[in-house]
Design a protein around this motif. Structure first.
Motif, PDB file in Angstrom:
ATOM      1  N   MET B   1      -1.428   6.405   0.623  1.00  0.00           N
ATOM      2  CA  MET B   1      -0.936   5.114   0.137  1.00  0.00           C
ATOM      3  C   MET B   1      -2.070   4.123  -0.089  1.00  0.00           C
ATOM      4  N   HIS B   2      -3.167   4.378   0.618  1.00  0.00           N
ATOM      5  CA  HIS B   2      -4.217   3.376   0.560  1.00  0.00           C
ATOM      6  C   HIS B   2      -5.245   3.598  -0.520  1.00  0.00           C
ATOM      7  N   SER B   3      -5.159   4.697  -1.210  1.00  0.00           N
ATOM      8  CA  SER B   3      -6.173   4.934  -2.230  1.00  0.00           C
ATOM      9  C   SER B   3      -5.529   5.386  -3.524  1.00  0.00           C
ATOM     10  N   ALA B   4      -6.208   5.042  -4.576  1.00  0.00           N
ATOM     11  CA  ALA B   4      -5.726   5.451  -5.883  1.00  0.00           C
ATOM     12  C   ALA B   4      -5.970   6.938  -6.045  1.00  0.00           C
ATOM     13  N   PRO B   5      -5.240   7.580  -6.929  1.00  0.00           N
ATOM     14  CA  PRO B   5      -5.476   8.997  -7.164  1.00  0.00           C
ATOM     15  C   PRO B   5      -6.925   9.234  -7.534  1.00  0.00           C
ATOM     16  N   ARG B  64      -0.900   4.687 -11.485  1.00  0.00           N
ATOM     17  CA  ARG B  64      -1.938   4.146 -12.380  1.00  0.00           C
ATOM     18  C   ARG B  64      -1.952   2.621 -12.318  1.00  0.00           C
ATOM     19  N   LEU B  65      -0.771   2.043 -12.177  1.00  0.00           N
ATOM     20  CA  LEU B  65      -0.728   0.584 -12.096  1.00  0.00           C
ATOM     21  C   LEU B  65      -1.376   0.110 -10.795  1.00  0.00           C
ATOM     22  N   LEU B  66      -1.129   0.828  -9.717  1.00  0.00           N
ATOM     23  CA  LEU B  66      -1.778   0.477  -8.450  1.00  0.00           C
ATOM     24  C   LEU B  66      -3.290   0.598  -8.595  1.00  0.00           C
ATOM     25  N   SER B  67      -3.709   1.646  -9.266  1.00  0.00           N
ATOM     26  CA  SER B  67      -5.142   1.838  -9.475  1.00  0.00           C
ATOM     27  C   SER B  67      -5.726   0.719 -10.337  1.00  0.00           C
ATOM     28  N   LEU B  68      -4.970   0.319 -11.331  1.00  0.00           N
ATOM     29  CA  LEU B  68      -5.435  -0.772 -12.198  1.00  0.00           C
ATOM     30  C   LEU B  68      -5.547  -2.078 -11.408  1.00  0.00           C
ATOM     31  N   LEU B  69      -4.565  -2.305 -10.557  1.00  0.00           N
ATOM     32  CA  LEU B  69      -4.621  -3.496  -9.702  1.00  0.00           C
ATOM     33  C   LEU B  69      -5.861  -3.441  -8.804  1.00  0.00           C
ATOM     34  N   ASP B  70      -6.123  -2.282  -8.259  1.00  0.00           N
ATOM     35  CA  ASP B  70      -7.301  -2.145  -7.397  1.00  0.00           C
ATOM     36  C   ASP B  70      -8.584  -2.435  -8.171  1.00  0.00           C
ATOM     37  N   GLN B  71      -8.650  -1.894  -9.385  1.00  0.00           N
ATOM     38  CA  GLN B  71      -9.844  -2.143 -10.196  1.00  0.00           C
ATOM     39  C   GLN B  71     -10.024  -3.646 -10.433  1.00  0.00           C
ATOM     40  N   PRO B  82     -10.362  -0.539  -2.132  1.00  0.00           N
ATOM     41  CA  PRO B  82      -9.225  -1.310  -2.652  1.00  0.00           C
ATOM     42  C   PRO B  82      -8.636  -2.314  -1.666  1.00  0.00           C
ATOM     43  N   PHE B  83      -9.031  -2.236  -0.405  1.00  0.00           N
ATOM     44  CA  PHE B  83      -8.371  -3.084   0.592  1.00  0.00           C
ATOM     45  C   PHE B  83      -9.099  -4.398   0.882  1.00  0.00           C
ATOM     46  N   GLN B  84     -10.433  -4.320   0.834  1.00  0.00           N
ATOM     47  CA  GLN B  84     -11.193  -5.510   1.223  1.00  0.00           C
ATOM     48  C   GLN B  84     -10.858  -6.761   0.411  1.00  0.00           C
ATOM     49  N   PRO B  85     -10.613  -6.626  -0.898  1.00  0.00           N
ATOM     50  CA  PRO B  85     -10.338  -7.866  -1.657  1.00  0.00           C
ATOM     51  C   PRO B  85      -9.181  -8.673  -1.082  1.00  0.00           C
ATOM     52  N   TRP B  86      -8.213  -8.011  -0.501  1.00  0.00           N
ATOM     53  CA  TRP B  86      -7.029  -8.728  -0.021  1.00  0.00           C
ATOM     54  C   TRP B  86      -7.328  -9.548   1.221  1.00  0.00           C
ATOM     55  N   CYS B 119       2.778  -5.521  -3.086  1.00  0.00           N
ATOM     56  CA  CYS B 119       3.368  -5.441  -1.741  1.00  0.00           C
ATOM     57  C   CYS B 119       2.670  -4.360  -0.909  1.00  0.00           C
ATOM     58  N   GLU B 120       2.344  -3.273  -1.556  1.00  0.00           N
ATOM     59  CA  GLU B 120       1.667  -2.191  -0.829  1.00  0.00           C
ATOM     60  C   GLU B 120       0.330  -2.669  -0.278  1.00  0.00           C
ATOM     61  N   ARG B 121      -0.402  -3.384  -1.099  1.00  0.00           N
ATOM     62  CA  ARG B 121      -1.705  -3.871  -0.641  1.00  0.00           C
ATOM     63  C   ARG B 121      -1.550  -4.975   0.410  1.00  0.00           C
ATOM     64  N   LEU B 122      -0.526  -5.783   0.277  1.00  0.00           N
ATOM     65  CA  LEU B 122      -0.300  -6.832   1.285  1.00  0.00           C
ATOM     66  C   LEU B 122       0.051  -6.220   2.630  1.00  0.00           C
ATOM     67  N   ARG B 123       0.863  -5.203   2.591  1.00  0.00           N
ATOM     68  CA  ARG B 123       1.230  -4.550   3.855  1.00  0.00           C
ATOM     69  C   ARG B 123       0.001  -3.921   4.496  1.00  0.00           C
ATOM     70  N   ALA B 124      -0.835  -3.344   3.661  1.00  0.00           N
ATOM     71  CA  ALA B 124      -2.070  -2.757   4.189  1.00  0.00           C
ATOM     72  C   ALA B 124      -2.978  -3.830   4.788  1.00  0.00           C
ATOM     73  N   ALA B 125      -2.833  -5.033   4.301  1.00  0.00           N
ATOM     74  CA  ALA B 125      -3.649  -6.141   4.809  1.00  0.00           C
ATOM     75  C   ALA B 125      -3.043  -6.777   6.050  1.00  0.00           C
ATOM     76  N   GLY B 126      -1.920  -6.254   6.500  1.00  0.00           N
ATOM     77  CA  GLY B 126      -1.348  -6.742   7.751  1.00  0.00           C
ATOM     78  C   GLY B 126      -0.174  -7.679   7.601  1.00  0.00           C
ATOM     79  N   VAL B 127       0.378  -7.764   6.408  1.00  0.00           N
ATOM     80  CA  VAL B 127       1.554  -8.605   6.207  1.00  0.00           C
ATOM     81  C   VAL B 127       2.799  -7.736   6.388  1.00  0.00           C
ATOM     82  N   ALA B 128       3.696  -8.176   7.241  1.00  0.00           N
ATOM     83  CA  ALA B 128       4.924  -7.409   7.451  1.00  0.00           C
ATOM     84  C   ALA B 128       5.789  -7.464   6.199  1.00  0.00           C
TER      85      ALA B 128
END
Lengths: 399, 339
Positions: B1-5, B64-71, B82-86, B119-128
């Motif tokens: 879940m935490h990384s793009a393909p 792909r959209l998640l990957s694009l967001l990460d980019q 992909p996580f540090q920016p958040w 939402c996926e990235r926010l949850r990874a950043a510690g947001v419930a």
């Protein structure tokens, strides 16, 4: 509170219904409040008898959505509203400035037909009408919405809101007429917010009411296109126009409207021979200069005649204009003196209960022919619409 | 879940257009990107031509959209993962509101897949999940736009302001006096703006700044004069500014004419995201993207149509300072993902 601007609505009286079992019987569940001067909690007729309670933020628009009568269709599913001089061009899924009309796939709809968010029985003097059936009651209704945005609006919580944000009840025209009859009101008043924006509803209610022998009056800013004015206000038995100022700058900066179309509406009403009274809310430093009052008075005299009642009302800080004081009574008195000196016959001071300028004086013999205290008529000496002392005819709608 | 393909190669072509009009292709190196002054605003225009696969009419691939967001985020806040920016946007335990734009129905609203990616990235950043609220004005509008309504429970919340109402008090700045959505004032610490790239018949364009019309009770009052100065004044409200951290413009599908409603004949698919913390710079980039498309379609400029987005200059002026309007004063980073 007694001296607050008179047309403040009290929609909570309609919202708070502690006796739902009475609704279905169409009972009036509130008695007259202690005195009529409070200007708010007079009566709260139940409108919910017409339909199960519909108040709430997720109210279904369906029952209130009726195609608008004053607009034209444009290319690309746009429309142009032809109700008020603003003439909004509205794209699909968007609303006009008033917030109560929406373009849905190229068809323009009013969302406030039969959507009553305030209903009270008020003295007609509260509107104020001083030359129209004095001492009678008016069944007074409003919907959400307004086509301007006066910074001093006292009813901004309904006038500056979208219909879905204001609890309302389904009250179709026949129902309004029936409630007016039940409450023994000879008149229905369209007021509180801005009736221009619910013109279709107003027209239908007026027709329904006239069929039952009940009249209609409107309390309006007069910011309306001529064709709509003739059609909608043509159904009225009297009109009160809030003339906000006599300068375009004030209309632009404080009202978000224009003066010229309002003056045009007043002239049109005159040509229609419609009984009209004018209220001028006098705001310290913004529209109270002697020059402006003089220009206003001269214009009324020259274009409408000296017999149009003019009410100088006291301002109270409200909404977005809280940095100014209450209008001094001396300012209102000065304005009245100027208007009288310019030849106007019936000049009143409003929102100052007990002031002698609440009375109607015969322009011939100068004696009081109607004596008032606040919104109460203490004595009506008129005889067949004339001064009992010198027989001078007093213009108005007296019977 | 935490990384793009990782199965595909992603070619990233970064173009920093500092001092240049958007769209002018000037290849630069990563060094050049890092050399930008931190004080300058930055806008990232991240595009993935294959966002919908090889069929341009296909549906958006969620991964792909998640990957694009990460980019996009990794170029906004230069980071290796992909996580540090958040971490620049939220802290664990905060409540986050995502202001989408649902006016255009399924055809032209913030895509639900983008919201899910955020939402996926926010949850990874510690947001419930339960502390995330996806909202717009109206619940029914959200449903029409393809969102699943959820109020209560432990999942991501999604409902309109109509469910909770507006503040009793008015909030004022300049020409604006409005009640605010209680979602904004009572249910979030951080606001993330997720507008759509759209033409607007009044304002010229409706992107990041205009999207805030969806948090007030009286947006109809603020459309005269091309929404100027109303858009700028509204965005000055402290209740908004204190919470607004990030703008992610959904340019997967966009509209170059006839907006803000969905008119399929005037939409195109840039398959892109435009990301910034500077809404004025973002809107400037968005405006220019719309102008390029209009030119391609043989339409007049918005200026020629008497509806240039004048609000941008107001938003950037000394009375507002909401961001940078002059393209010379912000950095535009363009990335194109290829696989």
């Amino acid at each position: 509170m007694l001296s607050r601007a008179t047309e403040a609505s009290s929609r909570t009286a309609l919202q708070a219904d502690p006796h739902p079992q009475l609704d279905r019987r169409s009972f009036l569940f509130c008695a007259a409040s202690a005195g009529l001067l409070c200007g708010a909690s007079v009566l709260a007729p139940s409108l919910r008898a017409a339909r199960p309670a519909s108040s709430g933020p997720s109210q279904d628009d369906g029952p209130f959505t009726v195609e608008a009568r004053f607009y034209k269709k444009l290319a690309n599913r746009k429309i142009q509203c032809q109700l008020c001089p603003r003439g909004c061009t509205v794209g699909d899924r968007e609303r006009g400035y008033c917030g109560v009309r929406e373009n849905r796939n190229g068809v323009y709809y009013t969302l406030v037909h039969s959507r009553v968010c305030a209903a009270h029985v008020d003295p007609i003097e509260k509107k104020p009408f001083f030359h129209y059936l004095p001492g009678t009651q008016a069944f007074s209704i409003a919907t959400a919405g307004c086509n301007v945005n006066c910074k001093f609006c006292q009813n901004w919580d309904i006038s500056q809101s979208r219909p879905e944000q204001v609890p309302a009840d389904y009250a179709p025209p026949e129902r309004i007429a029936a409630l007016a009859a039940q409450t023994r009101c000879p008149t229905i008043a369209y007021t509180y917010s801005e009736p221009v924006v619910f013109s279709e509803f107003l027209m239908d209610v007026a027709d329904a009411a006239h069929r039952q022998g009940i009249r209609s009056v409107v309390v309006s800013n007069g910011y309306i296109q001529e064709d709509a004015l003739r059609q909608a206000y043509g159904k009225m038995d009297a009109v009160k126009i809030d003339l906000k100022s006599f300068t375009e700058a004030f209309y632009r900066d404080v009202v978000a409207g224009e003066l010229k179309p309002v003056l045009g509406a007043l002239v049109t009403l005159r040509k229609m021979n419609k009984w009209t009274e004018i209220v001028y809310l006098t705001i310290p430093t913004l529209n109270d200069s002697s020059a402006e009052i003089r220009n206003l008075s001269q214009w009324i005299r020259d274009n409408l005649g000296p017999d149009v009642p003019l009410h100088f009302s006291q301002f109270h800080p409200e909404y977005l204009l809280k940095n100014l004081p209450i209008t001094p009574v001396s300012t209102l008195e000065r304005a009245r003196e100027i208007a009288l000196a310019e030849g106007l016959h019936y000049v009143y001071i409003g929102n100052v209960p007990g002031h002698p300028a609440e009375n109607t004086y015969c322009p011939q013999c100068k004696r009081a022919v109607i004596e008032r205290f606040g919104m109460e008529v203490r004595q009506n000496h008129l005889r067949r619409g004339a001064c009992p002392y010198c027989k001078q005819a007093i213009p108005g709608v007296w019977s | 879940m935490h990384s793009a393909p990782t199965s595909r190669r992603t070619f990233l072509r970064s173009i920093v257009a500092a001092g240049l009009a958007p769209g002018v292709a000037v290849p630069v190196t990563e060094t050049a990107v890092k050399a930008q002054s931190p004080a300058r605003s930055r806008v990232v225009y991240a595009e993935d031509p294959l966002l919908r696969g090889v069929d341009p009419g296909g549906s958006i691939g969620d991964s792909r959209l998640l990957s694009l967001l990460d980019q996009a985020m990794q170029h906004l806040f230069p980071a290796a993962g992909p996580f540090q920016p958040w971490d620049h946007i939220v802290r664990p335990g905060q409540r986050v509101a995502l202001k989408v734009n649902a006016l255009g129905g399924r055809g032209l609203s913030t895509h639900s897949a983008l919201v899910e990616a955020v939402c996926e990235r926010l949850r990874a950043a510690g947001v419930a999940a339960r502390d995330i609220v996806v909202f717009d004005r109206d619940t029914a509008e959200l449903e029409r736009a393809g969102f699943r309504i959820a109020a209560g429970g432990n999942g991501v919340q999604c409902y309109g302001t109509d469910r909770v109402g507006f503040t009793e008090d008015l909030y004022e700045y300049g020409s604006v006096g409005s009640r605010l959505s209680r979602i904004l004032t009572e249910r979030c610490d951080v606001l993330i703006n997720l507008p759509v790239l759209k033409d607007h018949d009044g304002a010229g364009v409706s992107v990041a700044l205009k999207n805030m019309y969806g948090v007030i009770h009286n947006p109809n009052k603020y459309h005269p004069n091309g929404c100027d100065p109303f858009i700028a004044d509204l965005n000055m409200l402290p209740e908004l500014r204190a919470r607004l951290r990030l703008h992610i413009c959904d340019a997967t599908t966009a509209c170059y004419e006839g907006g803000p409603a969905f008119k399929p004949e005037f939409t195109w698919r840039p398959n892109a995201l435009i990301v910034s913390q500077d809404p004025v710079a973002l809107d400037t980039v968005a405006w220019q993207a719309i102008e390029r498309k209009r030119a391609e379609k043989g339409l007049k400029t918005l200026e020629a149509e008497q509806r240039p987005p004048r609000y941008l200059a107001t938003a950037a002026n000394a009375d507002h300072r909401l961001g940078m309007h002059d393209p010379h004063q912000f950095d535009l980073v363009r990335t194109v993902t290829r696989s």
